[in-house]
Design a protein around this motif. Structure first.
Motif, PDB file in Angstrom:
ATOM      1  N   ASP A  15       0.834  -1.354  -0.003  1.00  0.00           N
ATOM      2  CA  ASP A  15      -0.096  -0.004  -0.068  1.00  0.00           C
ATOM      3  C   ASP A  15       1.067   1.271  -0.003  1.00  0.00           C
ATOM      4  OD1 ASP A  15      -1.967   1.892   0.291  1.00  0.00           O
ATOM      5  OD2 ASP A  15      -2.491   1.336   2.136  1.00  0.00           O
ATOM      6  N   ASP A  16       1.230   1.763  -1.156  1.00  0.00           N
ATOM      7  CA  ASP A  16       1.942   3.067  -1.384  1.00  0.00           C
ATOM      8  C   ASP A  16       3.174   3.076  -0.588  1.00  0.00           C
ATOM      9  OD1 ASP A  16       2.418   5.636  -2.206  1.00  0.00           O
ATOM     10  OD2 ASP A  16       1.339   6.564  -0.543  1.00  0.00           O
ATOM     11  N   ALA A  17       3.813   1.788  -0.631  1.00  0.00           N
ATOM     12  CA  ALA A  17       5.132   1.549  -0.247  1.00  0.00           C
ATOM     13  C   ALA A  17       6.413   1.687  -1.018  1.00  0.00           C
ATOM     14  CB  ALA A  17       5.347   0.081   0.525  1.00  0.00           C
ATOM     15  N   PHE A  18       6.084   2.154  -2.529  1.00  0.00           N
ATOM     16  CA  PHE A  18       7.373   2.217  -3.457  1.00  0.00           C
ATOM     17  C   PHE A  18       8.356   2.986  -2.984  1.00  0.00           C
ATOM     18  CE2 PHE A  18       3.593   0.173  -5.650  1.00  0.00           C
ATOM     19  CZ  PHE A  18       4.268  -0.658  -5.970  1.00  0.00           C
ATOM     20  N   VAL A  19       8.166   3.986  -1.842  1.00  0.00           N
ATOM     21  CA  VAL A  19       9.210   4.878  -1.416  1.00  0.00           C
ATOM     22  C   VAL A  19      10.612   4.177  -0.998  1.00  0.00           C
ATOM     23  CG1 VAL A  19       8.075   4.801   0.765  1.00  0.00           C
ATOM     24  CG2 VAL A  19       9.690   6.988  -0.250  1.00  0.00           C
ATOM     25  N   ILE A  20      10.259   2.748  -0.605  1.00  0.00           N
ATOM     26  CA  ILE A  20      11.161   2.028  -0.194  1.00  0.00           C
ATOM     27  C   ILE A  20      12.110   1.672  -1.117  1.00  0.00           C
ATOM     28  CG2 ILE A  20      10.344  -0.224  -0.528  1.00  0.00           C
ATOM     29  CD1 ILE A  20      12.225   0.699   2.668  1.00  0.00           C
ATOM     30  N   GLU A  21      12.049   1.957  -2.219  1.00  0.00           N
ATOM     31  CA  GLU A  21      12.956   1.519  -3.519  1.00  0.00           C
ATOM     32  C   GLU A  21      14.040   2.687  -3.746  1.00  0.00           C
ATOM     33  OE1 GLU A  21      12.623  -1.363  -4.560  1.00  0.00           O
ATOM     34  OE2 GLU A  21      10.725  -1.956  -4.429  1.00  0.00           O
ATOM     35  N   ARG A  22      13.748   3.702  -3.051  1.00  0.00           N
ATOM     36  CA  ARG A  22      14.699   4.688  -3.029  1.00  0.00           C
ATOM     37  C   ARG A  22      15.713   4.473  -2.247  1.00  0.00           C
ATOM     38  NH1 ARG A  22      10.697  10.084  -2.237  1.00  0.00           N
ATOM     39  NH2 ARG A  22       9.388   9.627  -4.225  1.00  0.00           N
ATOM     40  N   GLU A  23      15.706   3.564  -1.448  1.00  0.00           N
ATOM     41  CA  GLU A  23      16.819   3.248  -0.293  1.00  0.00           C
ATOM     42  C   GLU A  23      17.737   2.374  -0.889  1.00  0.00           C
ATOM     43  OE1 GLU A  23      16.907   4.433   2.918  1.00  0.00           O
ATOM     44  OE2 GLU A  23      14.875   5.296   2.387  1.00  0.00           O
ATOM     45  N   ASP A  24      19.059   2.340  -0.311  1.00  0.00           N
ATOM     46  CA  ASP A  24      20.098   1.694  -0.921  1.00  0.00           C
ATOM     47  C   ASP A  24      20.068   0.219  -0.755  1.00  0.00           C
ATOM     48  OD1 ASP A  24      20.682   0.925   1.610  1.00  0.00           O
ATOM     49  OD2 ASP A  24      22.155   2.588   1.907  1.00  0.00           O
ATOM     50  N   ILE A  25      20.716  -0.707  -1.635  1.00  0.00           N
ATOM     51  CA  ILE A  25      20.591  -1.956  -1.584  1.00  0.00           C
ATOM     52  C   ILE A  25      20.804  -2.597  -0.440  1.00  0.00           C
ATOM     53  CG2 ILE A  25      22.973  -2.633  -2.328  1.00  0.00           C
ATOM     54  CD1 ILE A  25      19.933  -4.396  -3.854  1.00  0.00           C
ATOM     55  N   ASP A  81       2.152   7.874   7.661  1.00  0.00           N
ATOM     56  CA  ASP A  81       2.988   9.193   8.033  1.00  0.00           C
ATOM     57  C   ASP A  81       4.373   9.055   7.958  1.00  0.00           C
ATOM     58  OD1 ASP A  81       0.299   9.610   9.346  1.00  0.00           O
ATOM     59  OD2 ASP A  81       0.680   8.630  11.073  1.00  0.00           O
ATOM     60  N   ARG A  82       4.608   9.088   6.624  1.00  0.00           N
ATOM     61  CA  ARG A  82       5.847   9.194   6.226  1.00  0.00           C
ATOM     62  C   ARG A  82       6.825   8.183   6.908  1.00  0.00           C
ATOM     63  NH1 ARG A  82       7.088  15.170   4.283  1.00  0.00           N
ATOM     64  NH2 ARG A  82       5.096  16.016   3.688  1.00  0.00           N
ATOM     65  N   VAL A  83       6.398   7.224   7.456  1.00  0.00           N
ATOM     66  CA  VAL A  83       7.181   6.277   7.809  1.00  0.00           C
ATOM     67  C   VAL A  83       6.726   4.901   7.225  1.00  0.00           C
ATOM     68  CG1 VAL A  83       7.708   4.703   9.951  1.00  0.00           C
ATOM     69  CG2 VAL A  83       7.112   7.153  10.270  1.00  0.00           C
ATOM     70  N   PHE A  84       7.953   3.994   6.772  1.00  0.00           N
ATOM     71  CA  PHE A  84       7.831   3.071   5.923  1.00  0.00           C
ATOM     72  C   PHE A  84       7.387   1.780   7.149  1.00  0.00           C
ATOM     73  CE2 PHE A  84       9.326  -1.201   4.924  1.00  0.00           C
ATOM     74  CZ  PHE A  84       8.666  -1.567   3.528  1.00  0.00           C
ATOM     75  N   CYS A  85       6.261   1.022   6.994  1.00  0.00           N
ATOM     76  CA  CYS A  85       5.927   0.001   8.006  1.00  0.00           C
ATOM     77  C   CYS A  85       5.910  -1.561   7.123  1.00  0.00           C
ATOM     78  CB  CYS A  85       4.400   0.256   8.231  1.00  0.00           C
ATOM     79  SG  CYS A  85       4.037   1.986   9.356  1.00  0.00           S
ATOM     80  N   LEU A  86       6.415  -2.163   8.266  1.00  0.00           N
ATOM     81  CA  LEU A  86       6.612  -3.653   7.321  1.00  0.00           C
ATOM     82  C   LEU A  86       5.820  -4.595   8.621  1.00  0.00           C
ATOM     83  CD1 LEU A  86       7.436  -5.653   5.480  1.00  0.00           C
ATOM     84  CD2 LEU A  86       9.781  -5.799   7.081  1.00  0.00           C
TER      85      LEU A  86
END
Length: 767
Positions: free
Chosen positions: A660-670, A704-709
């Motif tokens: 759910d709208d979590a594609f921001v995590i792809e910006r992080e490093d490997i 809230d601008r925080v990635f949740c797993l």
């Protein structure tokens, strides 16, 4: 230039002398007939050497010599010079009034020359070797002259006994100067090797005495004076040789006494030189030279005692060429011990021989039997240890196999860092080497028992055996205590041999030795596991204080080490096992094309090919789990989705993956993506082992601008109040490591659980 010319002339003269002596030796047989002028002015035979050819002729002491080669004996140069008959073809003798002509050109004794030619060749070879190899060393050059003198003496011996004046001249002068040159060598040698300064003045005086004796020996070439000069200077030569040898030995004893406490290179050299010189010359001096000087006859013929001198060039060439010395003292002690042990049985054997053959007893035969038997038995005893070591594979095959197995295990023991490696490296080898059906290494803790087994072993029976009181004396098992630690007691337990035979003494000794190695390995393994657990626990602590930053490097190092090891294992599997399976599949496919099979056989081969493909597919999945290379290609979400799809085929529960709208995590490093992937992996592993769930949900969302797993299942759950202390006997470090990853990413870990109501984990990460 002038110096080289002198050296060249000297080499030519020595070569000419050497060739002359060799030609005389081969041209004439050694006769060994000695005569004297009686009171009636008659030449009679007074001695016949049993080593000479005349011992095989019909000659007796007392026979009157009437003619030598058709001439009166008084006209013979040999009789005038040496009172002997040599280099003659025939003689006319008178015995009890009867005349007999004896042919002297029979019985050429080559046996006598064998030792002299071997000794001369060896000495000259060592002389040339030293001169060419160690020309820069003054002591080596002097020692090469010593060996040259020894070689000329050996080669002159054959011509000397045949009455050649030149060879007698050479032997007398070289024996006189030999010990002086050797003393000169010792002075220079100790200066070079041990920085020991010795006075050279006495050497000059000794060379002057030798030069004076050389001038007197010129009378050897004057027939009328040769015999008297020979008798006089023969005793003087032997006396000077004996005196020179005693001076050398005394000097070495003095130096050894002076430097023995230093334990230095110099003291080692002095001891080695003394032993070599004593072994080489003392038998010759003690049994030939000294008896000749005192009584006029030898106890043992010099032809035999001089063989010990062959040790001289070999040992001293080694001493001067070698940078490191072998412990000659140890060799000498072992050899003397072997002789002492051989002395008693050989004495009994010689005495028994003397009693049994008393009528035919010959003292020379008796001495030969005793000496030869002592030498033979001593040699066998001395070389027995070496021979047994070399032939251990044939003589003691079981002992050799045990030693070889021990060496191999000792080499690989340093690689053990886990129980799996302990089983593969050691336990399997122990079972295979002893040929038992199975074995186990058991760790007995205060509240639990841990077993590592190999082969046909019943773990439950082993567990009961360890808890019983008769473990050590059990009839069906061989049990040895490896070590006793404050945290555990370890045992090595083996079943019976496959042949149902008992373990022999050698095998039990080998097992006791193995347990000493195992004690060290198990202690190291225990410390590794204990330290690893503590480090994992440390890495999982919540970073509430400032000191959390101090352990970030530690967490990073641990995770990097784990990832590099996973990548290595994945590469090994891909490059070896998977490739082997691929070629195996191709060979089966080629077999189907080449060979005509019936339908059942063809179906069977197709099933094998499909099974190989299944194994290959599973290995490919394992390699992907070890090294998720797709993270850098398609991103985290796509990689997790693909992996969960693969897992769904093997899991007993249904898997739901929600993004759910979590594609921001792809910006992080490997590295961050890899940590998140490992967190999901650990959740799924725990779900398969413990949850007993019917449905598992994995969510990734931005809140809230925080990635949740989020992980959630409907399994059996557990009570959060039931905290189990960490223990190295349990493998409960996965969740602790998971927490460490969350903290390393500066995230927050939350958990909800209750018995019968499943488990829910929530991880929030700043992005």
């Amino acid at each position: 230039m002038i110096k080289k010319s002198y050296v060249g002339i000297l080499i030519l003269l020595l070569s000419a002398c050497l060739l002359w002596c060799i030609s005389i030796t081969f041209k004439y047989p050694y006769l060994g007939i000695y005569v004297e002028l009686s009171t009636q002015k008659e030449w009679t035979i007074n001695e016949i050497d049993q080593e000479g050819a005349s011992s095989k002729l019909d000659l007796k002491v007392g026979d009157q010599v009437l003619q030598v080669d058709g001439r009166d004996p008084a006209e013979s140069a040999m009789i005038n010079k040496w009172r002997s008959i040599e280099q003659a073809n025939h003689i006319l003798i008178s015995r009890e009034g009867q005349l007999r002509e004896v042919d002297l050109q029979t019985g050429n004794l080559l046996i006598y020359e064998t030792g002299t030619f071997f000794g001369g060749t060896l000495s000259l070879f060592m002389s040339l070797l030293l001169y060419l190899k160690m020309r820069h060393s003054q002591s080596a050059r002097i020692l090469s002259i010593v060996f040259l003198a020894c070689g000329l003496i050996w080669f002159s011996q054959g011509a000397s006994v045949r009455g050649d004046a030149l060879s007698k001249f050479l032997i007398a002068n070289l024996m006189t100067v030999l010990q002086v040159i050797f003393l000169h060598f010792l002075f220079v040698f100790f200066k070079e090797k041990g920085s020991i300064d010795l006075p050279f003045r006495m050497i000059k005086y000794m060379y002057a005495i030798v030069a004076g004796g050389t001038v007197v020996r010129v009378f050897y070439f004057v027939p009328s004076m040769a015999y008297f000069a020979y008798l006089t200077h023969n005793l003087l030569t032997l006396s000077f040789f004996f005196l020179g040898c005693m001076i050398n030995l005394t000097l070495l004893i003095y130096l050894f006494h002076k430097y023995r406490l230093e334990k230095s290179y110099a003291s080692t050299i002095i001891k080695s030189v003394w032993i070599c010189l004593a072994v080489s010359f003392l038998p010759f001096i003690s049994f030939s030279v000294v008896p000749k000087l005192l009584e006029g006859s030898q106890i043992v013929n010099s032809g035999y005692t001089s063989l010990f001198i062959l040790f001289f060039p070999i040992s001293f060439a080694y001493l001067i060429i070698s940078d490191q010395l072998y412990d000659i003292g140890n060799v000498f002690r072992r050899f003397l011990f072997s002789i002492a042990v051989a002395f008693v049985p050989c004495s009994l054997f010689t005495g028994l021989y003397a009693v049994m053959f008393l009528d035919d007893l010959d003292v020379r035969h008796l001495l030969f039997i005793f000496g030869a038997s002592v030498a033979l038995v001593a040699f066998v005893l001395y070389s027995a240890e070496y021979l047994m070591t070399r032939m251990e594979r044939i003589v003691f095959p079981r002992k050799y196999a045990l030693h070889s197995a021990l060496k191999n295990m000792a080499k690989r023991m340093g690689t053990i860092s886990s129980l799996t490696e302990l089983k593969d490296v050691l336990l399997k080898d122990i079972v295979d080497t002893l040929e038992v059906t199975g074995g186990a290494i058991v760790f007995k803790y205060s509240d639990s028992i841990e077993i590592v087994s190999e082969g046909a072993v019943d773990d439950e029976e082993i567990r009961q055996l360890v808890q019983s009181s008769d473990m050590i004396n059990h009839p069906s098992y061989t049990s040895l205590e490896i070590s006793r630690h404050e945290d555990y007691v370890s045992y090595l337990i083996l079943t019976r041999k496959k042949t149902n035979m008992m373990l022999v003494k050698e095998e039990m000794q080998w097992l006791h030795l193995i347990t000493t190695y195992l004690a060290v390995s198990l202690e190291n393994l225990h410390l590794i596991r204990k330290l690893t657990l503590r480090l994992q626990h440390l890495a999982s602590q919540l970073p509430n204080e400032q000191e959390a930053q101090d352990i970030q490097w530690f967490r990073k190092l641990m995770f990097e080490l784990q990832e590099s090891e996973r990548i290595r294992i994945a590469s090994d599997l891909h490059d070896t096992t998977m490739q082997d399976l691929f070629f195996l599949k191709r060979r089966f496919a080629a077999l189907l094309k080449k060979v005509t099979l019936n339908p059942d056989e063809q179906t069977h081969v197709n099933n094998i090919i499909n099974f190989v493909e299944l194994i290959n597919s599973n290995l490919r999945q394992s390699c992907f789990e070890l090294n998720p290379f797709m993270l850098g290609e398609v991103g985290l979400i796509a990689t997790v989705r693909k992996w969960l799809d693969e897992e769904s085929y093997h899991c007993p529960f249904e898997i739901e993956f929600i993004v759910d709208d979590a594609f921001v995590i792809e910006r992080e490093d490997i590295s961050t993506k890899k940590h998140i992937f490992r967190i999901v992996q650990e959740w799924m592993n725990n779900a398969k082992k413990h949850s007993q769930a019917s449905r598992v949900t994995i969510k990734m969302m931005l809140e809230d601008r925080v990635f949740c797993l989020i992980y959630e299942d409907d399994g059996i759950g557990f009570d959060l109040q039931d905290t189990v202390p960490l223990d190295i006997t349990r493998s409960q470090i996965g969740m602790e490591q998971l927490k460490g990853r969350v903290h390393y990413l500066n995230g927050i870990w939350e958990m909800e659980a209750a018995k019968g109501h499943g488990v829910k984990y929530r991880v929030t990460l700043p992005v």
